[in-house]
Each structure stands twice: as structure tokens, then as C-alpha cells.
Design an enzyme around this catalytic site. Structure first.
Site, mmCIF file in Angstrom:
data_model
loop_
_atom_site.group_PDB
_atom_site.id
_atom_site.type_symbol
_atom_site.label_atom_id
_atom_site.label_comp_id
_atom_site.label_asym_id
_atom_site.label_seq_id
_atom_site.Cartn_x
_atom_site.Cartn_y
_atom_site.Cartn_z
ATOM 1 N N HIS A 268 0.829 -1.218 0.000
ATOM 2 C CA HIS A 268 0.000 0.000 0.000
ATOM 3 C C HIS A 268 0.866 1.271 0.000
ATOM 4 C CE1 HIS A 268 -3.427 -2.565 0.432
ATOM 5 N NE2 HIS A 268 -3.076 -2.980 1.640
ATOM 6 N N ASP A 319 -5.069 -8.165 -3.488
ATOM 7 C CA ASP A 319 -5.365 -7.946 -2.080
ATOM 8 C C ASP A 319 -6.652 -8.624 -1.595
ATOM 9 O OD1 ASP A 319 -5.355 -7.012 0.481
ATOM 10 O OD2 ASP A 319 -5.328 -4.893 0.013
HETATM 11 ZN ZN LIG Z 1 -3.528 -6.919 2.590
#
Ligand SMILES: [Zn+2]
Length: 452
Positions: A268, A319
Site C-alpha cells: 500500500h 489484495d
Molecule cells: Zn492486505
């Protein structure tokens, strides 16, 4: 020997037309460009390397599209996490195998050929360890073997509910280890992977909020040649909590306190400031961007253009697996930057090459680094791992080679991945995984058990 012929193929030097690729066993033996097809060739549209998926939580595929309703108290990452924890507490090893097989089949159908599984549901439902501490990982390995996807397994170390070594909560009981039991998990995970042809093993401290600095020091030494992945700077709440705890933002803290290098994947890094971006870029670590999930969870937008201007490395990940598609990830990655900057073709540094071509290539190289795997190429001696796109799809009709990836990423209404080969084995044909029917049936059974 298998002989394939592509109308065009992306070779290490760029697109070439009329390409024959010969495969023996799991390797490419010959690549010839500018040749006519012969009767014994299997004829395909456009051939190119697939992408690595550098961040997945396979089990979350079972909640895709099921949390899209606003609660009375608002909705954000943390309310989504409550739903996710409920699922994480319910799944058994057979459920995980069935769900992961669907997720991995969809990854292959969506242009991903390898996945880094950030795996944190380790123990039985009551929180007690299984007799084999890697029992749940065995399910992931079985799903990878059944679908043919390449697997980099990242057993997650999770010990604390918040900064400062906060004790974990009961709904985290399936995730928790101390350093001794984690070392056993890692060893058992290595044994579980032994059955795969090209499995890889790394370590994954879950996040700065879930590990203490002392634990982090030990973890990063456990697998000296393997990748290290960590969730970082995804949430503004996490930034505030880290500032309160240490006086530093999470990325600044990590860069100051760990020898971050090319083994690291910073997943991220959404809320990175200019100084932090420069430190990451010069460390050669990869930033793991997950644009669909980051949009779905309302995380924010990573300052991608600034990072690329520093020659920063990145890859993409699916994800939460709310929607699995490599082209979608790249489209949203670029569109997020366009919306932020009110410009077009933001993640492009070369005027003579398409934006999608550039981010596709960068995500291939960055993703491979993050997975501890070689970069896939269509060249003699390389593993026969690549994909083909359907040149009869309207979005690709009449495409010159330098338009193919751009049309796929920005203009295809449906997935145009036609076939996928992994180490010489064809696993997707006509856009469908070859075991799709059986995989969907087992997934349906798992959903039935979980909703019972
Ligand atoms: Zn994750």
C-alpha cells in the site's frame, strides 16, 4: 514438444510479428520471429508474459461484493474488517482450499501467473494450533497446485492489536504467534511448499501495529534470502496511531529502523509523503499497489507520479480479491492518478511508448522482485510461462502491436486473456481455467458450509 505460433508476441526487445515459440517440458527452447505458421503449429493471437500478483488474501474472495452496504455509523476500512474477521473465524482448511482455488483460477484467467499469498489465518477456529502448524498453508499450496499458479507463500506474523505491543483481541485468535511458534510455522510452511515446482517462501510481519520493534528485528533475519512483505501506511488512523506511539509516521519509522532493501515489499504505502517516497525509491524496495482494493476500502491514492519520477519500483496486487483482473488494476492505477492531477497519461515517462505498456512492464519487473521470482520473458531457456490475448475480441481487432496492451488495459469490456501457460502446462483456454467447473462446484460447497 509443443509448437505455438502467435500473430504477434512481446519478446524481450519489444513486440514482434509472426512468432513461433517451441516448448519442451517446462522450458521455452526456441523463439523465431517473422515466420509463417505451419500445419503443426497451435495458432494464437497475441502472446506476452503474464503479471505477478504481489498481494493476495485468498480467503477474502468469499466475501467479495458482500459488504457494499453502508452501516448506520458510517463505513470505512475498520467496519469492513469486522466483516472480514467474521469470515476469518469460520473457515476450515477445506473451505480455504476451495476458496483459494477459485481465486487462483480467476487470477490466471485475469492475466496473473504468480501470486504472493499474505497468509494470516493459521490456527483452528478456537485459536488452538493445528497438529501441523502450517495446516492452512497446506490448503493454499493444494489450491496453487490444482490451478497451476506460481506461489510465493508469506506466512504472516501477527502478535499485537495495536502499537506499543497491545494484547491481541479474541477475534484475532487464529492469527497469533510468538517468535518460537512462528519459527515452527515457517519451517512447516517450507515443507508444505516442497511439493510445488517453483514455490517460494518469505516472511510477512503483518504491520507495524501488529509487531513490536524487537520482533521485527528477529523476523527479518529468519529467511535471509526470501522476500519480506509488510502492510504499511494504508490507513490515516494507522498514521495517527504511529505518530502518537513513536513521533514518526509509519514509513519514516520503518525506513529509520530497518535496513529496508530490495527484499522488501511495502504493501500500500498509500499515505507516503515526499521525503518517505525518496527513501523508499533509493532503498530499491517495491511498493505493493492494490488499486481496486484501495478504492473499495476507501484507503486513498498513492502518489504514483511522484514516486515514478524518483524511479521507484512497484507491482500490483489483488489484495482483498473483490475483483480479480490484472488489466483492471492497471487501469484504476492510472485513472486514480489522472483524477488526482487532472492530466492524462500520468504514469508515463516515455513519449514513444504507451502508458499501459510502461506500467505493465514495470509491474512485471517490480512484481517479480517482490515475489523473489525471475522476471518472465518469452525467450529461449526461460520457463514457459506466458499468456495470450484474443485477437478476435472487438477491443483488439485491427490492433497494431504497440496498441495491444493499451487497448486491453483501457478499452476491453470483458477479459480478453485467451490462454495461459505455466511452466509449459496450459491452464487456461478460451478464457476459462481448464478445471473451472470442478473448482466452482467446490467453491459453492464451501460457501454453503460457511453460510450454514
Ligand atoms: Zn492486505
Amino acid at each position: 514438444m509443443t509448437r505455438l505460433w502467435f500473430r504477434a508476441a512481446l519478446l524481450p526487445g519489444g513486440w514482434s510479428e509472426r512468432v513461433r515459440v517451441e516448448i519442451e517440458g517446462h522450458r521455452i527452447t526456441t523463439v523465431q520471429a517473422g515466420v509463417a505458421s505451419e500445419a503443426s503449429d497451435e495458432v494464437h493471437g497475441f502472446g506476452l508474459p503474464g503479471l505477478p500478483n504481489l498481494h493476495s488474501h485468498a480467503f477474502q474472495r468469499a466475501m467479495a461484493g458482500r459488504t457494499e452496504r453502508r452501516g448506520w455509523a458510517g463505513d470505512n476500512f475498520w467496519s469492513w474488517r469486522t466483516h472480514m474477521y467474521a469470515l476469518a473465524q469460520a473457515i476450515t482448511p477445506p473451505d480455504l482450499e476451495a476458496i483459494a482455488a477459485l481465486a487462483y483460477a480467476e487470477m490466471l484467467e485475469g492475466g496473473f501467473v504468480r501470486v504472493a499469498e499474505f497468509h494470516y489465518v493459521h490456527h483452528d477456529r478456537d485459536g488452538a494450533p493445528f497438529a501441523n502448524p502450517a495446516e492452512m498453508a497446506v490448503s493454499l499450496v493444494a489450491a496453487a497446485a490444482a490451478t497451476g499458479i506460481g506461489l510465493t507463500l508469506l506466512p504472516v506474523y501477527y502478535a499485537n492489536a495495536g502499537f506499543g505491543g497491545l494484547a491481541p483481541s479474541t477475534d484475532q485468535r487464529r492469527f497469533i504467534h510468538d517468535l518460537d511458534s512462528y519459527a515452527q510455522l515457517l519451517e512447516a510452511s517450507g515443507r508444505a511448499l516442497a511439493g510445488l515446482e517453483d514455490g517460494r517462501l518469505g516472511v510477512a510481519p503483518h504491520s507495524l501495529r501488529a509487531v513490536t520493534p524487537e520482533a521485527l528485528d528477529s523476523l527479518t533475519r529468519l529467511q535471509p534470502d526470501g522476500p519480506i512483505h509488510i502492510h504499511i501506511a494504508e490507513q490515516t488512523q494507522e498514521i495517527e496511531d504511529c505518530l502518537a506511539w513513536s513521533g514518526l509516521r509509519p514509513l519514516a519509522w520503518l525506513m529509520q529502523n530497518q535496513p529496508v532493501d530490495e527484499r522488501w515489499c511495502l504493501v500500500h504505502a498509500t499515505h507516503a509523503e515526499a521525503g518517505e517516497l525518496a527513501l523508499i525509491a533509493s532503498s530499491a524496495a517495491v511498493v505493493g499497489l492494490c488499486p481496486i482494493t484501495e478504492a473499495n476500502l476507501g484507503d486513498g491514492v498513492f502518489p504514483g507520479a511522484d514516486f515514478l519520477a524518483l524511479n521507484g519500483r512497484f507491482g500490483i496486487g489483488s489484495d482483498s480479491n473483490v475483483l480479480i483482473d490484472a488489466a483492471h488494476e492497471l487501469r484504476l492505477l492510472e485513472y486514480g492518478q489522472r483524477l488526482l492531477r487532472r492530466e492524462r497519461n500520468v504514469l508515463s515517462s516515455l513519449a514513444d511508448q504507451g502508458t499501459a505498456d510502461q506500467i505493465y512492464a514495470a509491474a512485471g519487473v517490480g512484481g517479480a522482485q517482490a515475489l523473489g521470482a525471475p522476471v518472465d520473458t518469452l525467450s529461449p531457456g526461460a520457463a514457459a510461462t506466458f499468456i495470450s490475448l484474443d485477437d478476435r475480441d472487438p477491443s483488439l481487432l485491427g490492433s497494431s502491436p504497440d496498441e495491444i496492451i493499451g487497448r486491453w488495459v483501457f478499452a476491453a469490456r470483458r477479459p480478453v486473456v485467451d490462454c495461459v501457460w505455466r511452466r509449459g502446462r496450459k491452464v487456461v483456454s478460451g478464457g476459462r481455467h481448464l478445471a473451472r467447473s470442478a473448482i466452482v462446484a467446490r467453491y459453492q460447497d464451501a460457501l454453503g458450509r460457511l453460510r450454514a
